[in-house]
Design a protein around this motif. Structure first.
Motif, PDB file in Angstrom:
ATOM      1  N   UNK A  33      44.331  -5.117 -22.072  1.00  0.00           N
ATOM      2  CA  UNK A  33      43.185  -4.576 -21.237  1.00  0.00           C
ATOM      3  C   UNK A  33      42.052  -4.803 -22.257  1.00  0.00           C
ATOM      4  N   UNK A  34      42.279  -4.127 -23.304  1.00  0.00           N
ATOM      5  CA  UNK A  34      41.230  -4.153 -24.552  1.00  0.00           C
ATOM      6  C   UNK A  34      40.917  -5.743 -24.791  1.00  0.00           C
ATOM      7  N   UNK A  35      41.870  -6.605 -24.730  1.00  0.00           N
ATOM      8  CA  UNK A  35      41.359  -8.027 -24.940  1.00  0.00           C
ATOM      9  C   UNK A  35      40.618  -8.435 -24.080  1.00  0.00           C
ATOM     10  N   UNK A  36      40.843  -8.336 -22.697  1.00  0.00           N
ATOM     11  CA  UNK A  36      40.172  -8.930 -21.545  1.00  0.00           C
ATOM     12  C   UNK A  36      38.859  -8.295 -21.291  1.00  0.00           C
ATOM     13  N   UNK A  37      38.600  -7.128 -21.772  1.00  0.00           N
ATOM     14  CA  UNK A  37      37.286  -6.599 -21.816  1.00  0.00           C
ATOM     15  C   UNK A  37      36.454  -7.144 -22.574  1.00  0.00           C
ATOM     16  N   UNK A  38      37.011  -7.410 -23.775  1.00  0.00           N
ATOM     17  CA  UNK A  38      36.327  -7.861 -25.195  1.00  0.00           C
ATOM     18  C   UNK A  38      35.806  -9.383 -24.633  1.00  0.00           C
ATOM     19  N   UNK A  39      36.880 -10.061 -24.208  1.00  0.00           N
ATOM     20  CA  UNK A  39      36.465 -11.515 -23.830  1.00  0.00           C
ATOM     21  C   UNK A  39      35.476 -11.485 -22.642  1.00  0.00           C
TER      22      UNK A  39
END
Length: 122
Positions: A33-39
């Motif tokens: 989830x953190x990766x997707x929001x960062x991207x």
């Protein structure tokens, strides 16, 4: 717009569990989830900067045409220089974005590589 990148270390510290707490939180899902929001944040910032660059480039092109017709107009020349400076600043902002994105991805990979590996790393 850079809040997620500015606070990436804090976000990782509060969401990704240490070894002793790894059974209580789903670290894989949290990292994903953190990766997707960062991207998503990276893409939206990139689009915004590129849209500004395109718009300013149009203005600079128009002002250059006007200057070619009336090369003695000082107000026009000042406006052209101002817009060219803005364009250079926006283009340099793309380089800043690249550095910020790389830093965030590095920190993310250091903390989440055990739990989650993205399919494609930019």
């Amino acid at each position: 717009m850079r809040t997620i990148d500015d606070r990436i270390v804090h976000a990782l510290n509060t969401t990704v569990p240490t070894v002793s707490f790894s059974g209580k939180v789903d670290a894989t899902q949290t990292c994903k989830q953190l990766y997707e929001s960062m991207m998503e944040a990276h893409l939206s910032r990139d689009k915004a900067i590129k849209a500004c660059i395109a718009q300013t480039s149009e203005v600079v092109g128009h002002l250059r045409e006007e200057r070619a017709k009336d090369s003695e107009n000082l107000a026009l020349i000042k406006q052209l220089r101002k817009e060219q400076t803005n364009l250079k600043l926006m283009q340099s902002e793309l380089n800043v974005e690249e550095v910020v994105n790389d830093r965030s991805l590095k920190v993310f990979n250091e903390r989440c590589r055990i739990h989650y590996t993205p399919l494609k790393v930019k």
